[in-house]
Design a protein around this motif. Structure first.
Motif, PDB file in Angstrom:
ATOM      1  N   GLY A  83      47.378  63.722 103.613  1.00 36.86           N
ATOM      2  CA  GLY A  83      45.778  63.971 103.878  1.00 36.86           C
ATOM      3  C   GLY A  83      45.549  62.506 104.225  1.00 36.86           C
ATOM      4  O   GLY A  83      43.955  61.878 104.751  1.00 36.86           O
ATOM      5  N   LEU A  84      46.156  61.483 103.903  1.00 36.84           N
ATOM      6  CA  LEU A  84      45.500  60.105 104.588  1.00 36.84           C
ATOM      7  C   LEU A  84      45.190  59.480 106.152  1.00 36.84           C
ATOM      8  O   LEU A  84      43.869  59.164 106.356  1.00 36.84           O
ATOM      9  N   ASN A  85      45.622  60.146 107.022  1.00 36.47           N
ATOM     10  CA  ASN A  85      44.949  60.821 108.170  1.00 36.47           C
ATOM     11  C   ASN A  85      43.751  61.218 108.355  1.00 36.47           C
ATOM     12  O   ASN A  85      43.200  60.912 109.045  1.00 36.47           O
ATOM     13  N   PHE A  86      43.506  62.184 107.822  1.00 38.70           N
ATOM     14  CA  PHE A  86      42.352  62.814 107.245  1.00 38.70           C
ATOM     15  C   PHE A  86      41.214  61.511 105.861  1.00 38.70           C
ATOM     16  O   PHE A  86      40.352  61.979 105.796  1.00 38.70           O
ATOM     17  N   GLY A  87      41.280  60.473 105.833  1.00 41.83           N
ATOM     18  CA  GLY A  87      40.595  59.601 105.319  1.00 41.83           C
ATOM     19  C   GLY A  87      41.002  59.836 103.590  1.00 41.83           C
ATOM     20  O   GLY A  87      39.838  59.534 102.608  1.00 41.83           O
ATOM     21  N   PHE A  88      41.862  60.667 103.285  1.00 41.09           N
ATOM     22  CA  PHE A  88      41.968  60.526 101.522  1.00 41.09           C
ATOM     23  C   PHE A  88      42.868  58.935 101.121  1.00 41.09           C
ATOM     24  O   PHE A  88      43.541  58.706 101.894  1.00 41.09           O
ATOM     25  N   GLU A  89      42.126  59.020  99.744  1.00 42.03           N
ATOM     26  CA  GLU A  89      42.612  57.377  99.990  1.00 42.03           C
ATOM     27  C   GLU A  89      44.131  57.655  99.168  1.00 42.03           C
ATOM     28  O   GLU A  89      44.828  58.645  98.694  1.00 42.03           O
ATOM     29  N   ASN A  90      44.320  56.574  99.792  1.00 46.03           N
ATOM     30  CA  ASN A  90      46.208  56.201  99.318  1.00 46.03           C
ATOM     31  C   ASN A  90      46.577  55.161  97.407  1.00 46.03           C
ATOM     32  O   ASN A  90      47.256  56.056  97.486  1.00 46.03           O
ATOM     33  N   LYS A  91      45.634  54.843  96.938  1.00 41.45           N
ATOM     34  CA  LYS A  91      45.223  54.110  95.858  1.00 41.45           C
ATOM     35  C   LYS A  91      45.585  55.408  95.215  1.00 41.45           C
ATOM     36  O   LYS A  91      43.916  56.122  94.652  1.00 41.45           O
ATOM     37  N   VAL A  92      46.133  55.335  94.277  1.00 40.04           N
ATOM     38  CA  VAL A  92      45.676  56.487  92.890  1.00 40.04           C
ATOM     39  C   VAL A  92      45.997  56.204  91.461  1.00 40.04           C
ATOM     40  O   VAL A  92      46.601  55.167  91.030  1.00 40.04           O
ATOM     41  N   ARG A  93      45.299  56.272  90.702  1.00 39.61           N
ATOM     42  CA  ARG A  93      45.387  55.279  89.301  1.00 39.61           C
ATOM     43  C   ARG A  93      45.967  55.881  88.286  1.00 39.61           C
ATOM     44  O   ARG A  93      45.429  57.586  88.244  1.00 39.61           O
ATOM     45  N   LEU A  94      46.734  55.464  87.862  1.00 43.24           N
ATOM     46  CA  LEU A  94      47.968  56.500  86.345  1.00 43.24           C
ATOM     47  C   LEU A  94      46.981  55.693  85.161  1.00 43.24           C
ATOM     48  O   LEU A  94      47.557  54.612  84.842  1.00 43.24           O
ATOM     49  N   LEU A  95      47.501  56.782  84.166  1.00 40.39           N
ATOM     50  CA  LEU A  95      46.872  56.388  83.099  1.00 40.39           C
ATOM     51  C   LEU A  95      47.898  57.282  82.103  1.00 40.39           C
ATOM     52  O   LEU A  95      48.635  58.581  82.680  1.00 40.39           O
ATOM     53  N   VAL A  96      48.154  56.573  81.298  1.00 34.62           N
ATOM     54  CA  VAL A  96      49.409  56.878  80.897  1.00 34.62           C
ATOM     55  C   VAL A  96      49.029  56.669  78.935  1.00 34.62           C
ATOM     56  O   VAL A  96      48.495  55.446  78.558  1.00 34.62           O
ATOM     57  N   GLN A  97      48.821  57.591  78.412  1.00 36.38           N
ATOM     58  CA  GLN A  97      49.181  57.707  76.897  1.00 36.38           C
ATOM     59  C   GLN A  97      50.496  57.237  76.382  1.00 36.38           C
ATOM     60  O   GLN A  97      51.361  58.074  76.378  1.00 36.38           O
ATOM     61  N   VAL A  98      50.587  56.329  75.006  1.00 40.19           N
ATOM     62  CA  VAL A  98      51.701  56.868  74.660  1.00 40.19           C
ATOM     63  C   VAL A  98      51.473  56.575  72.753  1.00 40.19           C
ATOM     64  O   VAL A  98      50.505  55.635  72.200  1.00 40.19           O
ATOM     65  N   GLU A  99      52.638  56.846  72.112  1.00 44.38           N
ATOM     66  CA  GLU A  99      53.047  56.701  70.628  1.00 44.38           C
ATOM     67  C   GLU A  99      53.954  57.455  70.351  1.00 44.38           C
ATOM     68  O   GLU A  99      54.723  57.984  70.784  1.00 44.38           O
ATOM     69  N   ALA A 100      54.430  56.066  69.423  1.00 45.72           N
ATOM     70  CA  ALA A 100      55.537  56.760  68.730  1.00 45.72           C
ATOM     71  C   ALA A 100      55.923  55.998  67.171  1.00 45.72           C
ATOM     72  O   ALA A 100      55.133  55.353  66.894  1.00 45.72           O
ATOM     73  N   VAL A 101      56.662  56.431  66.946  1.00 43.32           N
ATOM     74  CA  VAL A 101      56.684  56.931  65.195  1.00 43.32           C
ATOM     75  C   VAL A 101      58.390  56.129  65.067  1.00 43.32           C
ATOM     76  O   VAL A 101      59.286  55.708  65.612  1.00 43.32           O
ATOM     77  N   HIS A 102      58.037  54.993  63.738  1.00 46.23           N
ATOM     78  CA  HIS A 102      59.515  53.819  63.610  1.00 46.23           C
ATOM     79  C   HIS A 102      59.655  54.939  62.313  1.00 46.23           C
ATOM     80  O   HIS A 102      59.485  54.981  61.693  1.00 46.23           O
ATOM     81  N   VAL A 103      61.069  54.745  63.369  1.00 54.34           N
ATOM     82  CA  VAL A 103      61.953  55.540  62.200  1.00 54.34           C
ATOM     83  C   VAL A 103      63.115  54.467  62.324  1.00 54.34           C
ATOM     84  O   VAL A 103      64.187  53.339  63.271  1.00 54.34           O
ATOM     85  N   GLU A 104      63.137  54.062  60.888  1.00 54.94           N
ATOM     86  CA  GLU A 104      64.919  53.396  60.425  1.00 54.94           C
ATOM     87  C   GLU A 104      66.054  54.481  60.649  1.00 54.94           C
ATOM     88  O   GLU A 104      65.889  55.758  59.912  1.00 54.94           O
TER      89      GLU A 104
END
Length: 104
Positions: A83-104
């Motif tokens: 799609g780049l040659n059709f004008g579709f955007e090359n740049k993509v925004r990545l959103l990542v959600q992270v949650e971690a639990v501390h374990v001893e």
């Protein structure tokens, strides 16, 4: 999105991010640097931290940390060029959600 024109999951069924550096401003996480591998091709990226926080979970009685991370990448770096040659955007925004639990 699974086809050869995009992520080619038949040949490359997984993508992977491996962090190798966490940057702080005082005790606050501001950025995570690492390698994003898509379609078997590793590339360095930096994820900016948004609303990262730690707290004592009353349900788990353990420390929990989490937040939102984001970056913008150019998909063509991994060979995803449909799609780049059709004008579709090359740049993509990545959103990542992270949650971690501390374990001893």
């Amino acid at each position: 999105m699974q086809s050869k024109d995009f992520f080619n999951v038949a040949e490359f069924p997984t993508g992977r991010f491996v962090a190798d550096q966490i940057n702080f401003d005082g005790d606050k996480v501001i950025e995570v640097a690492g390698t994003l591998t898509l379609m078997g091709q590793p590339r360095p990226i930096r994820l900016r931290a948004n609303r990262f926080n730690c707290y004592l979970s009353p349900l788990l009685n353990r420390q929990v940390c989490g937040g939102d991370f984001e970056t913008t990448v150019e998909r063509s770096q991994w060979g995803i060029t449909w799609g780049l040659n059709f004008g579709f955007e090359n740049k993509v925004r990545l959103l990542v959600q992270v949650e971690a639990v501390h374990v001893e």
